[in-house]
Scaffold this motif. Structure first.
Motif, PDB file in Angstrom:
ATOM      1  N   ILE A  56     -35.178 -20.278  -4.908  1.00  0.00           N
ATOM      2  CA  ILE A  56     -34.750 -19.778  -3.593  1.00  0.00           C
ATOM      3  C   ILE A  56     -33.524 -18.896  -3.810  1.00  0.00           C
ATOM      4  N   VAL A  57     -33.510 -17.721  -3.197  1.00  0.00           N
ATOM      5  CA  VAL A  57     -32.349 -16.833  -3.303  1.00  0.00           C
ATOM      6  C   VAL A  57     -31.889 -16.438  -1.901  1.00  0.00           C
ATOM      7  N   VAL A 110     -22.230 -12.393  -1.746  1.00  0.00           N
ATOM      8  CA  VAL A 110     -22.304 -13.638  -2.497  1.00  0.00           C
ATOM      9  C   VAL A 110     -23.778 -14.025  -2.521  1.00  0.00           C
ATOM     10  N   THR A 111     -24.289 -14.327  -3.701  1.00  0.00           N
ATOM     11  CA  THR A 111     -25.689 -14.709  -3.864  1.00  0.00           C
ATOM     12  C   THR A 111     -25.767 -16.158  -4.311  1.00  0.00           C
ATOM     13  N   VAL A 112     -26.605 -16.931  -3.641  1.00  0.00           N
ATOM     14  CA  VAL A 112     -26.819 -18.334  -4.006  1.00  0.00           C
ATOM     15  C   VAL A 112     -28.282 -18.526  -4.392  1.00  0.00           C
ATOM     16  N   VAL A 119     -25.571 -22.203   3.059  1.00  0.00           N
ATOM     17  CA  VAL A 119     -26.340 -22.740   4.204  1.00  0.00           C
ATOM     18  C   VAL A 119     -27.696 -22.039   4.292  1.00  0.00           C
ATOM     19  N   LYS A 120     -27.691 -20.734   4.113  1.00  0.00           N
ATOM     20  CA  LYS A 120     -28.914 -19.931   4.194  1.00  0.00           C
ATOM     21  C   LYS A 120     -29.926 -20.353   3.122  1.00  0.00           C
ATOM     22  N   ALA A 121     -29.431 -20.510   1.882  1.00  0.00           N
ATOM     23  CA  ALA A 121     -30.308 -20.896   0.767  1.00  0.00           C
ATOM     24  C   ALA A 121     -30.891 -22.298   0.984  1.00  0.00           C
ATOM     25  N   LEU A 122     -30.026 -23.235   1.390  1.00  0.00           N
ATOM     26  CA  LEU A 122     -30.511 -24.596   1.643  1.00  0.00           C
ATOM     27  C   LEU A 122     -31.448 -24.631   2.845  1.00  0.00           C
TER      28      LEU A 122
END
Length: 365
Positions: free
Chosen positions: A8-9, A40-42, A134-137
């Protein structure tokens, strides 16, 4: 599950305040803020027994964790990942309220928002990492978060760590582009958190919260100058807050709030009318208001190098001011695209001011 192995990105842009700083920490007082094309990339990958949190910016402090009775348990005693952890805590609380099973994963963070040697530019990296996490999760747990829900969940997580601020940087990281923003009633949220679960909170209207997308005039260019001296937003906001409580400063502060609101309202109208001249006038008025507030609060909002940056820009026809809390960090210039800025940028360079070559980012739907 066949898709558990996919990576997931999620990305979230940094931010810059254009106008309305300090007033925006009070409920109902607007600011103009912009999302930038630096992120910022997660990344999240499912794991089985041991999870981790890693950051390219904090290689020596990778964090490893296990699950015990549904909770994250950490092996490291001290870590720089407070915003990420807060984002995980509240997003997983929301997922659990939705009846979802907690999983184990590796979470990796990378940021464009600091310089190569780790200096902070003041572009809202803590907000962007909170939003991106938050978006990635949200994707990982298939929460289907709307932008308003993403904003509220990230705002709750960020506020839990920072304790003050307007959360306008969270809005910029969620929505991107140019925004008119007013914060919610923080005291209302504190009370509402005592009485409601997250699922209810995220679907409620938050008193005072306003987020409006703005279209910039076609002939407007944004220039960003970095002074090379990072500033602590929380510390500066605290200083202004403390000084406003002194009796002689209270009336000055209230006058500042009213003047700031009037200034930003006119500036927003400038966006709606496509008038660069109106927006530039607002920038100049707001600069004066912030300098006056700084003098009254004994806070050095516009440092000498920021003054130099702004004055140089004005001499080339730009409208300029400090950005965010001031005290260092960045200044912004709004200038007509038809003006050749080569000499201005050289003058900045000669005075130790670095141009940050970043553009406004428009978040996709």
């Amino acid at each position: 599950m066949s898709n558990e192995e996919e990576t997931i990105v999620a990305k979230a842009p940094g931010k810059l305040y254009i106008a309305g700083e300090y007033a925006v920490v009070e409920t109902g007082y607007p600011a103009v803020v912009v999302g930038l094309d630096q992120f910022v990339t997660v990344q999240i990958e499912a794991s089985t027994d041991m999870g981790s949190i890693q950051s390219k910016q904090y290689q020596e402090n990778s964090l490893y964790w296990r699950r015990e009775e549904g909770q994250l348990v950490f092996d490291n005693r001290d870590n720089p990942f407070h915003y990420i952890l807060s984002a995980i805590h509240f997003t997983e609380q929301y997922a659990q309220e939705r009846g979802l099973r907690m999983r184990i994963y590796h979470l990796k963070v990378d940021s464009d928002l600091d310089s190569a040697d780790g200096k902070k530019y003041g572009l809202g990296s803590s907000a962007a990492v909170t939003v991106a996490t938050v978006k990635a999760l949200g994707k990982f747990y298939k929460l289907n978060l709307t932008k308003p829900q993403l904003y509220k969940l990230a705002a709750i997580a960020h506020l839990a760590v920072q304790g003050n601020g307007s959360l306008g940087d969270i809005a910029a990281s969620v929505y991107g582009g140019w925004l008119a923003y007013s914060t919610f009633d923080h005291e209302w949220l504190k009370a509402a958190q005592q009485e409601n679960d997250l699922t209810t909170l995220l679907d409620m209207d938050w008193p005072g919260l306003q987020i409006e997308l703005l279209d910039p005039p076609a002939n407007m260019q944004l220039l960003i100058g970095w002074t090379g001296s990072p500033a602590s937003t929380s510390h500066l906001v605290d200083q202004v807050t403390e000084s406003k409580d002194e009796e002689q400063s209270e009336s000055t502060y209230q006058q500042f709030l009213q003047d700031s609101k009037a200034c930003i309202k006119k500036m927003v109208k400038g966006f709606k009318d496509g008038s660069l001249a109106t927006i530039q006038k607002g920038i100049r008025v707001d600069r004066k208001l912030l300098r006056k507030l700084g003098q009254a609060s004994h806070v050095n909002i516009e440092t000498p190098i920021l003054t130099k940056m702004c004055d140089l820009a004005e001499s080339f026809g730009g409208a300029a001011k400090s950005s965010g809390a001031g005290g260092g960090d960045c200044g912004i210039v709004l200038i007509d695209k038809s003006i050749d800025t080569t000499q201005l940028l050289q003058a900045w360079h000669d005075n130790g001011i670095e141009q940050l070559k970043m553009n406004v980012h428009q978040v996709e739907d």
